[in-house]
Write a protein that holds these residues in place. Structure first.
Motif, PDB file in Angstrom:
ATOM      1  N   THR A  65       2.319 -20.566   0.659  1.00  0.00           N
ATOM      2  CA  THR A  65       2.307 -19.862  -0.675  1.00  0.00           C
ATOM      3  C   THR A  65       2.632 -18.232  -0.103  1.00  0.00           C
ATOM      4  OG1 THR A  65       1.085 -21.525  -1.807  1.00  0.00           O
ATOM      5  CG2 THR A  65       1.100 -19.348  -2.788  1.00  0.00           C
ATOM      6  N   PRO A  66       3.508 -17.587  -0.393  1.00  0.00           N
ATOM      7  CA  PRO A  66       3.536 -16.238  -0.401  1.00  0.00           C
ATOM      8  C   PRO A  66       2.502 -15.527  -1.347  1.00  0.00           C
ATOM      9  CG  PRO A  66       5.719 -17.023  -0.494  1.00  0.00           C
ATOM     10  CD  PRO A  66       4.762 -18.015  -0.907  1.00  0.00           C
ATOM     11  N   TRP A  67       1.895 -14.277  -0.687  1.00  0.00           N
ATOM     12  CA  TRP A  67       1.099 -13.494  -1.366  1.00  0.00           C
ATOM     13  C   TRP A  67       1.246 -12.124  -1.095  1.00  0.00           C
ATOM     14  CZ3 TRP A  67      -2.578 -10.661   0.980  1.00  0.00           C
ATOM     15  CH2 TRP A  67      -2.641 -10.966   2.375  1.00  0.00           C
ATOM     16  N   ALA A  68       0.652 -11.107  -1.912  1.00  0.00           N
ATOM     17  CA  ALA A  68       0.813  -9.847  -1.878  1.00  0.00           C
ATOM     18  C   ALA A  68      -0.190  -9.182  -2.571  1.00  0.00           C
ATOM     19  CB  ALA A  68       2.160  -9.154  -2.053  1.00  0.00           C
ATOM     20  N   ARG A  69      -0.880  -8.182  -2.352  1.00  0.00           N
ATOM     21  CA  ARG A  69      -1.907  -7.253  -3.227  1.00  0.00           C
ATOM     22  C   ARG A  69      -1.721  -5.873  -2.885  1.00  0.00           C
ATOM     23  NH1 ARG A  69      -6.167 -10.564  -0.713  1.00  0.00           N
ATOM     24  NH2 ARG A  69      -6.960  -9.583   1.047  1.00  0.00           N
ATOM     25  N   ILE A  70      -2.365  -5.124  -3.809  1.00  0.00           N
ATOM     26  CA  ILE A  70      -2.530  -3.689  -3.292  1.00  0.00           C
ATOM     27  C   ILE A  70      -3.980  -3.501  -3.493  1.00  0.00           C
ATOM     28  CG2 ILE A  70      -2.054  -1.453  -3.909  1.00  0.00           C
ATOM     29  CD1 ILE A  70       0.701  -2.048  -4.946  1.00  0.00           C
ATOM     30  N   PHE A  71      -4.581  -2.890  -2.117  1.00  0.00           N
ATOM     31  CA  PHE A  71      -6.032  -2.597  -2.199  1.00  0.00           C
ATOM     32  C   PHE A  71      -6.184  -1.047  -1.690  1.00  0.00           C
ATOM     33  CE2 PHE A  71     -10.072  -2.634  -0.274  1.00  0.00           C
ATOM     34  CZ  PHE A  71     -11.052  -3.190  -1.314  1.00  0.00           C
ATOM     35  N   GLY A  97      -4.477   1.500  -2.605  1.00  0.00           N
ATOM     36  CA  GLY A  97      -3.099   1.926  -2.359  1.00  0.00           C
ATOM     37  C   GLY A  97      -2.351   1.305  -0.985  1.00  0.00           C
ATOM     38  N   GLN A  98      -2.607   0.272  -0.452  1.00  0.00           N
ATOM     39  CA  GLN A  98      -2.289  -0.229   0.752  1.00  0.00           C
ATOM     40  C   GLN A  98      -1.765  -1.594   0.250  1.00  0.00           C
ATOM     41  OE1 GLN A  98      -1.693   1.208   3.520  1.00  0.00           O
ATOM     42  NE2 GLN A  98      -2.488   3.072   3.001  1.00  0.00           N
ATOM     43  N   LEU A  99      -0.531  -1.803   0.600  1.00  0.00           N
ATOM     44  CA  LEU A  99       0.031  -3.189   0.319  1.00  0.00           C
ATOM     45  C   LEU A  99      -0.573  -4.253   1.659  1.00  0.00           C
ATOM     46  CD1 LEU A  99       1.929  -5.309  -1.256  1.00  0.00           C
ATOM     47  CD2 LEU A  99       3.604  -4.097   0.406  1.00  0.00           C
ATOM     48  N   SER A 100      -0.964  -5.286   1.280  1.00  0.00           N
ATOM     49  CA  SER A 100      -1.117  -6.489   2.128  1.00  0.00           C
ATOM     50  C   SER A 100      -0.494  -7.578   1.709  1.00  0.00           C
ATOM     51  CB  SER A 100      -2.615  -6.871   2.153  1.00  0.00           C
ATOM     52  OG  SER A 100      -3.394  -5.749   2.556  1.00  0.00           O
ATOM     53  N   ASP A 101       0.256  -8.426   2.720  1.00  0.00           N
ATOM     54  CA  ASP A 101       0.984  -9.631   2.226  1.00  0.00           C
ATOM     55  C   ASP A 101       1.060 -10.543   3.345  1.00  0.00           C
ATOM     56  OD1 ASP A 101       2.543  -8.289   3.932  1.00  0.00           O
ATOM     57  OD2 ASP A 101       4.414  -8.489   2.756  1.00  0.00           O
ATOM     58  N   GLY A 102       1.169 -11.809   3.004  1.00  0.00           N
ATOM     59  CA  GLY A 102       1.158 -12.772   4.080  1.00  0.00           C
ATOM     60  C   GLY A 102       1.528 -14.070   3.410  1.00  0.00           C
TER      61      GLY A 102
END
Length: 119
Positions: free
Chosen positions: A85-91, A93-98
């Motif tokens: 399951t691809p995911w992404a979030r902004i925390f 102001g920084q984008l994290s994904d995996g």
């Protein structure tokens, strides 16, 4: 989120990298994560995935009931019903994904079957 079934080549193999540890639902690690449908506690295990000329470490979430007894680093296993399951979030102001990996269970591969406890 879109769950994607992971297709494996017949040459694919997996080896336990770390023993399973509980997955937590919160950053403070006060609440265990559980399966939404069954309520079973979820565990995280690192497996080494090898296929043809490449290898990588994958963290995979597995229900506690889907883990065979005696898992230890180096044991060959095969995930059953493996999904990504691809995911992404902004925390801050920084984008994290995996990619989050989830399997219904792990099967031990090869070798003698574990002996039943003598009573």
């Amino acid at each position: 989120m879109a769950r994607i079934r992971v297709g494996l080549l017949p040459t694919a193999s997996f080896m336990v990298g770390t023993v399973p540890v509980p997955k937590y639902a919160d950053a403070e690690k006060t609440q265990f994560a559980t399966d939404r449908e069954t309520g079973v506690k979820l565990m995280t295990i690192t497996l080494f995935f090898m296929e043809e000329d490449r290898a990588e470490a994958l963290k995979i979430t597995v229900p506690e009931t889907g883990l065979p007894n005696g898992l230890k680093p180096g044991l060959p296993v095969m995930p059953v019903e493996l999904f990504a399951t691809p995911w992404a979030r902004i925390f801050n102001g920084q984008l994290s994904d995996g990619i989050a990996y989830r399997a219904d269970r792990l099967n031990l591969v090869g070798g003698p079957a574990p002996a039943a406890d003598a009573a």
